[in-house]
Structure formats: C-alpha cells, structure tokens
Design a protein around this motif. Structure first.
Motif, PDB file in Angstrom:
ATOM      1  N   THR A  95      -3.570   8.421  -7.254  1.00 42.39           N
ATOM      2  CA  THR A  95      -3.859   7.129  -6.639  1.00 42.39           C
ATOM      3  C   THR A  95      -5.359   6.880  -6.652  1.00 42.39           C
ATOM      4  O   THR A  95      -6.165   7.791  -6.864  1.00 42.39           O
ATOM      5  CB  THR A  95      -3.351   7.090  -5.188  1.00 42.39           C
ATOM      6  OG1 THR A  95      -3.947   8.179  -4.449  1.00 42.39           O
ATOM      7  CG2 THR A  95      -1.836   7.234  -5.136  1.00 42.39           C
ATOM      8  N   VAL A 116      -4.125   1.336  -4.757  1.00 44.73           N
ATOM      9  CA  VAL A 116      -3.496   1.329  -3.444  1.00 44.73           C
ATOM     10  C   VAL A 116      -3.976   0.167  -2.584  1.00 44.73           C
ATOM     11  O   VAL A 116      -3.170  -0.548  -1.974  1.00 44.73           O
ATOM     12  CB  VAL A 116      -3.743   2.672  -2.717  1.00 44.73           C
ATOM     13  CG1 VAL A 116      -3.153   2.644  -1.319  1.00 44.73           C
ATOM     14  CG2 VAL A 116      -3.137   3.817  -3.516  1.00 44.73           C
ATOM     15  N   ARG A 165       2.622   1.577  -3.439  1.00 41.81           N
ATOM     16  CA  ARG A 165       1.713   1.985  -4.498  1.00 41.81           C
ATOM     17  C   ARG A 165       1.224   3.415  -4.298  1.00 41.81           C
ATOM     18  O   ARG A 165       1.008   4.145  -5.264  1.00 41.81           O
ATOM     19  CB  ARG A 165       0.536   1.016  -4.585  1.00 41.81           C
ATOM     20  CG  ARG A 165       0.859  -0.143  -5.523  1.00 41.81           C
ATOM     21  CD  ARG A 165      -0.029  -1.327  -5.345  1.00 41.81           C
ATOM     22  NE  ARG A 165       0.038  -2.198  -6.508  1.00 41.81           N
ATOM     23  CZ  ARG A 165       1.120  -2.845  -6.932  1.00 41.81           C
ATOM     24  NH1 ARG A 165       2.253  -2.723  -6.264  1.00 41.81           N
ATOM     25  NH2 ARG A 165       1.099  -3.609  -8.013  1.00 41.81           N
ATOM     26  N   PHE A 166       1.039   3.836  -3.073  1.00 39.70           N
ATOM     27  CA  PHE A 166       0.591   5.201  -2.817  1.00 39.70           C
ATOM     28  C   PHE A 166       1.634   6.207  -3.289  1.00 39.70           C
ATOM     29  O   PHE A 166       1.303   7.262  -3.832  1.00 39.70           O
ATOM     30  CB  PHE A 166       0.315   5.392  -1.322  1.00 39.70           C
ATOM     31  CG  PHE A 166      -0.261   6.735  -0.977  1.00 39.70           C
ATOM     32  CD1 PHE A 166      -1.604   6.994  -1.173  1.00 39.70           C
ATOM     33  CD2 PHE A 166       0.551   7.737  -0.481  1.00 39.70           C
ATOM     34  CE1 PHE A 166      -2.141   8.242  -0.861  1.00 39.70           C
ATOM     35  CE2 PHE A 166       0.024   8.980  -0.168  1.00 39.70           C
ATOM     36  CZ  PHE A 166      -1.314   9.235  -0.360  1.00 39.70           C
ATOM     37  N   MET A 211       0.833  -1.204   0.000  1.00 41.51           N
ATOM     38  CA  MET A 211       0.000   0.000   0.000  1.00 41.51           C
ATOM     39  C   MET A 211       0.870   1.257   0.000  1.00 41.51           C
ATOM     40  O   MET A 211       0.610   2.214  -0.742  1.00 41.51           O
ATOM     41  CB  MET A 211      -0.938  -0.013   1.209  1.00 41.51           C
ATOM     42  CG  MET A 211      -2.100  -0.979   1.078  1.00 41.51           C
ATOM     43  SD  MET A 211      -3.130  -1.056   2.568  1.00 41.51           S
ATOM     44  CE  MET A 211      -3.831   0.579   2.587  1.00 41.51           C
TER      45      MET A 211
END
Length: 338
Positions: A168, A173, A99-100, A96
């Motif tokens: 995002t 996310v 990806r954020f 997370m």
C-alpha cells in the motif's frame, strides 16, 4: 463474454441470502423490514476466496460495516444538511479500508448504497431503529450462510494459499479514497441541485463507474451501465404488470439475484439488465404506490443513472490524470506526518 471461475453454488447461496429475509418479512406482514434485511444479505457478495478463518473474519467485518453505514446514513434524518458530508466521510473511510486490504469487487459499492438508501429512507423514529435491526439481522444470516458455504467449498477444493498482505501507499489508500469521496459528494450535490426525486441512486452510479481501473474501463462501464439500465427498466416494467404481492416480490428478488450473480462475472452490461429491476424492488418494493406508477420510477432511475455515470467518468478521468494526482497528493502529504 468472459469465462466464469465461480462455483455454481455461489449464485445459489447469494440468492438465498437476499431472498430469505424478504420471505421472512412477507410471513410477518413486514415486507419493508424484509427488504431491509435483504440489503444486509448483500454482505455475502464480499466473501473472499481465501482460507476459512480469513473468510469469516472478513465477512463479519463487512456485516458490521454494512449495518454501521446504514445507521450513519439514517442520521441524516435528524439534520438533512449533514447528508452530503456524511456520505463523503463514509465513502472515504470505506474506500480506504477496501484499498488497504485490496478488496475485490464489489469493493465499497454496497456500503455506500446502504448509507444512501438509509439517508433517504421514508421511515423515522422506532421504525428506523427496526430497519437498522433488520439490516443487521440480514448481515448475520449472510455470515451464517457464508460459513456453511465456505465449509463446503473448502472441503471440496482444499485450503487456498495464505493471503499475502498487499503493498500500500499514501496515493492508493488515502489520495484515491479522498478523490472518490469528493466526486461521490459532488454527484449527490448535483442530484440535489437538479431536485431529483430519488437522489440516492446518483452517488451509487457514480461510485460504480469511478471504481474502474482505468479511464477506458470507466467509460466502458459507463456505457454498459447506461444501456443495461435502460434495458433493465423495460424488464422492470414487465415485472410491475404482474400482481406480485409480498411473496411474489421475495421470489422475484431471489430469481433476479441468481441471474445477476451468474452473469456479472461474464458480462457486466448483461448483468446490469437484471441488476436494475432487482435494485428497484429492493429500494421501492415496500412502497406499493411506487410500483403502481412504474413510469415515474423508471424515468427517475434512468436520469439518476446518467447523471451519476457522467460524474463518475469525470472522476475517473481526474483520478487517472498524473497532474491531478500529483496536485492532490502534494496537498495531502502536507497533512501526513513523516
């Protein structure tokens, strides 16, 4: 073969981050702690090509994350049944964050590897605390080397453009992270069901594959990783025929790290040939009996890689399947306020 955009100083600095802790451990007759410190040295590979302030804040955050992942993995020593849920949670949280902030490769791979190695590390009690401290010290050393390396690069190339915060969404996310974490946990359950002797390599191989940007990329990486691992095991067999000792292990890891970081941006399969012996030395170099029986270790590593890669390709296929994404996304949106 791809062209490399890395300055030649980057592989040298990375090799120093990984080799210096092992040399320190060899000097103190604590090769196991030196190898743990080298695990923390992997933090350097997360150094972004941004301004100095952003570089250092991100690298320090990664150093904390690496130490925390290893420490949480070691909690599995207290309650072994919690190892799989713990690894799933760590994977989800790490992915997370990556990806954020749109973190480039290696992404969350080394954090999950640190947690998996910690969960199956043979040390306990005070020795476990010392190992966590060694990982933390290796991370601090990587931050220090990263600082001086960044000063040199920024002074030579100038300050890059400010980093724009990436766009995002819930799917990118949360949903993708949950799916990746689920398949990493599934790979560890498969390793336990097959009673593999070193199950921590299976989730690492799974995550390395499932991070592909497409099913085709994941399948290509699966092929490169499997063939590269098979060739790398032969390189490892040749290394075990040399009477290395603690100082020799330190020098060999540094040399392999230099080769890997030079090749990995050019050809992943070719780099995997040298990643395999380096990873085996990092995980098993502190146990002399493991290197004395290389065939057993090589067989376990190849099986672990194949099992993890197969589940990783399955996970990538699900992750890039529209119907599967809509189904998982619909379930998660019910839990997401607004």
């Amino acid at each position: 073969m791809n062209r490399s955009d890395r300055p030649w100083e980057m592989p040298v600095a990375a090799a120093l981050c990984m080799g210096a802790p092992i040399f320190a451990g060899a000097a103190m007759d604590e090769i196991g702690l030196g190898l743990a410190g080298s695990l923390g040295g992997l933090v350097f590979l997360h150094l972004p090509a941004t301004g100095l302030a952003h570089r250092m804040s991100w690298l320090m955050a990664c150093a904390f994350g690496m130490t925390a992942s290893h420490a949480l993995g070691m909690l599995g020593h207290l309650v072994p049944t919690l190892v799989t849920p713990m690894l799933v949670i760590i994977t989800i949280l790490v992915m997370m964050v990556c990806r954020f902030y749109a973190a480039p490769p290696p992404g969350g791979l080394f954090f999950v590897m640190a947690a998996a190695i910690g969960a199956y590390s043979p040390v306990h009690g005070r020795d476990a605390l010392a190992q966590i401290g060694a990982v933390s010290a290796g991370g601090v050393l990587a931050v220090a080397i990263g600082f001086f390396y960044s000063l040199h690069i920024v002074s030579r190339s100038g300050h890059p453009e400010p980093v724009r915060r990436p766009t995002t969404s819930l799917e990118i996310v949360v949903m993708e992270s949950v799916v990746i974490g689920g398949f990493v946990g599934l790979s560890l359950l498969a390793a336990q069901a097959l009673q593999l002797t070193r199950p921590y390599w299976v989730p690492v191989s799974c995550l390395a594959i499932i991070q592909g940007v497409s099913v085709r990329a994941a399948w290509s990486k699966h092929l490169h990783r499997t063939l590269g691992t098979a060739a790398g095991l032969l390189v490892f067999l040749g290394i075990t025929q040399i009477p290395l000792g603690p100082w020799g292990i330190a020098g060999m890891v540094m040399a392999l790290a230099l080769v890997v970081e030079t090749l990995v941006v050019r050809h992943y399969g070719l780099a995997a040939v040298f990643i395999t012996p380096m990873a085996l030395l990092l995980a098993e170099g502190g146990q002399g009996n493991a290197l004395a029986a290389p065939w057993t270790l090589m067989e376990a590593r190849l099986i672990d890689t194949v099992v993890g890669a197969i589940i990783g390709v399955m996970g990538a296929a699900c992750l890039h399947n529209t119907r599967f994404r809509n189904w998982v996304g619909g379930k998660l949106r019910r839990l997401w306020p607004g």
